[in-house]
Design a protein around this motif. Structure first.
Motif, PDB file in Angstrom:
ATOM      1  N   ALA A 120       0.850  -1.194   0.000  1.00  0.00           N
ATOM      2  CA  ALA A 120       0.000   0.000   0.000  1.00  0.00           C
ATOM      3  C   ALA A 120       0.882   1.239   0.000  1.00  0.00           C
ATOM      4  O   ALA A 120       2.069   1.162   0.310  1.00  0.00           O
ATOM      5  N   TYR A 121       0.267   2.375  -0.339  1.00  0.00           N
ATOM      6  CA  TYR A 121       1.007   3.636  -0.277  1.00  0.00           C
ATOM      7  C   TYR A 121       0.034   4.782  -0.063  1.00  0.00           C
ATOM      8  O   TYR A 121      -1.166   4.679  -0.333  1.00  0.00           O
ATOM      9  N   ALA A 125       1.307  15.579  -1.440  1.00  0.00           N
ATOM     10  CA  ALA A 125       2.112  16.415  -2.338  1.00  0.00           C
ATOM     11  C   ALA A 125       3.152  15.523  -3.032  1.00  0.00           C
ATOM     12  O   ALA A 125       2.790  14.576  -3.708  1.00  0.00           O
ATOM     13  N   GLU A 126       4.422  15.794  -2.820  1.00  0.00           N
ATOM     14  CA  GLU A 126       5.499  15.022  -3.464  1.00  0.00           C
ATOM     15  C   GLU A 126       6.095  13.955  -2.547  1.00  0.00           C
ATOM     16  O   GLU A 126       7.118  13.371  -2.873  1.00  0.00           O
ATOM     17  N   ALA A 127       5.471  13.722  -1.389  1.00  0.00           N
ATOM     18  CA  ALA A 127       5.986  12.744  -0.426  1.00  0.00           C
ATOM     19  C   ALA A 127       5.191  11.447  -0.516  1.00  0.00           C
ATOM     20  O   ALA A 127       3.960  11.461  -0.543  1.00  0.00           O
ATOM     21  N   VAL A 128       5.911  10.341  -0.547  1.00  0.00           N
ATOM     22  CA  VAL A 128       5.301   9.016  -0.645  1.00  0.00           C
ATOM     23  C   VAL A 128       5.625   8.229   0.620  1.00  0.00           C
ATOM     24  O   VAL A 128       6.771   8.216   1.076  1.00  0.00           O
ATOM     25  N   THR A 129       4.622   7.583   1.188  1.00  0.00           N
ATOM     26  CA  THR A 129       4.830   6.620   2.268  1.00  0.00           C
ATOM     27  C   THR A 129       4.398   5.267   1.734  1.00  0.00           C
ATOM     28  O   THR A 129       3.242   5.071   1.387  1.00  0.00           O
ATOM     29  N   LEU A 130       5.353   4.380   1.647  1.00  0.00           N
ATOM     30  CA  LEU A 130       5.136   3.042   1.114  1.00  0.00           C
ATOM     31  C   LEU A 130       5.027   2.080   2.283  1.00  0.00           C
ATOM     32  O   LEU A 130       5.922   2.019   3.127  1.00  0.00           O
ATOM     33  N   ARG A 131       3.923   1.364   2.379  1.00  0.00           N
ATOM     34  CA  ARG A 131       3.754   0.352   3.432  1.00  0.00           C
ATOM     35  C   ARG A 131       4.267  -0.973   2.883  1.00  0.00           C
ATOM     36  O   ARG A 131       3.929  -1.360   1.758  1.00  0.00           O
ATOM     37  N   VAL A 132       5.101  -1.645   3.682  1.00  0.00           N
ATOM     38  CA  VAL A 132       5.761  -2.850   3.201  1.00  0.00           C
ATOM     39  C   VAL A 132       5.733  -3.963   4.244  1.00  0.00           C
ATOM     40  O   VAL A 132       5.675  -3.703   5.443  1.00  0.00           O
ATOM     41  N   TYR A 133       5.778  -5.191   3.733  1.00  0.00           N
ATOM     42  CA  TYR A 133       6.036  -6.358   4.565  1.00  0.00           C
ATOM     43  C   TYR A 133       7.546  -6.558   4.551  1.00  0.00           C
ATOM     44  O   TYR A 133       8.154  -6.689   3.491  1.00  0.00           O
TER      45      TYR A 133
END
Length: 185
Positions: A120-121, A125-133
């Motif tokens: 998921a993410y 704006a220009e900031a990305v938070t990527l959720r990871v296993y």
């Protein structure tokens, strides 16, 4: 472990909780999938190439204009890989990632890199938070990689709470082919 987790996701089955014994089919499956995740020889070459790249783009001043000669790890992550990963996630598919952590020309440093599975993410704006296993964190579902996609040509800072000893320099979408997990866990 990332490929095995994705195999279970595609099979719509929950992952086994207990560690299998070395003579169990599940053990052999897990070992095979870990080896598969390195995509030998192409995947090894990709990790090694990225380990040898600078973080920022290499440019040349040509008649007063900056010309990009080669993309660094940040640009390759943000401009080339992130759109592919985002497309996977937008289509509801987790995306396996090769995490590049070291800047090195030594083959023995390949093991300092890591693999995770993006599921998921969010963007602001220009900031990305990527959720990871992260296989190193087990069942924790609060693991993230955060980065900005603007200014990637100068180098991007990747913040994370992965269970690794090095900073994240960048990442790429790993080549993945599903495999059916064993049924007799």
């Amino acid at each position: 472990m990332v490929f095995a987790a994705l195999d279970y996701w595609y099979a719509a089955r929950s992952t086994p909780f207990d560690q299998p014994s070395p003579d169990a089919p599940l053990y052999n499956f897990l070992v095979k999938r870990i080896v598969d995740s390195w995509n030998v020889p192409i995947g090894i070459a990709q990790y090694f190439t990225w380990m040898n790249l600078p973080d920022a783009d290499t440019t040349l001043d040509l008649l007063g204009r900056q010309v990009t000669i080669d993309r660094g790890v940040s640009s390759r992550t943000c401009l080339q890989q992130w759109p592919q990963i985002r497309q996977d996630l937008d289509q509801g598919r987790p995306s396996p990632l090769g995490i590049v952590t070291v800047h090195s020309g030594r083959l023995e440093d390949l093991g300092q890199n890591h693999q995770v599975l993006a599921f998921a993410y969010t963007t602001v704006a220009e900031a990305v938070t990527l959720r990871v296993y992260d296989p190193n964190r087990g069942q924790d579902d609060d693991v993230t990689i955060e980065f900005g996609i603007s200014g990637s040509s100068e180098g991007t800072v990747f913040s994370n709470n992965l269970d690794i000893d090095h900073d994240v320099r960048g990442f790429f979408r790993s080549s993945y082919t599903p495999m059916v997990p064993p049924t007799n866990e």
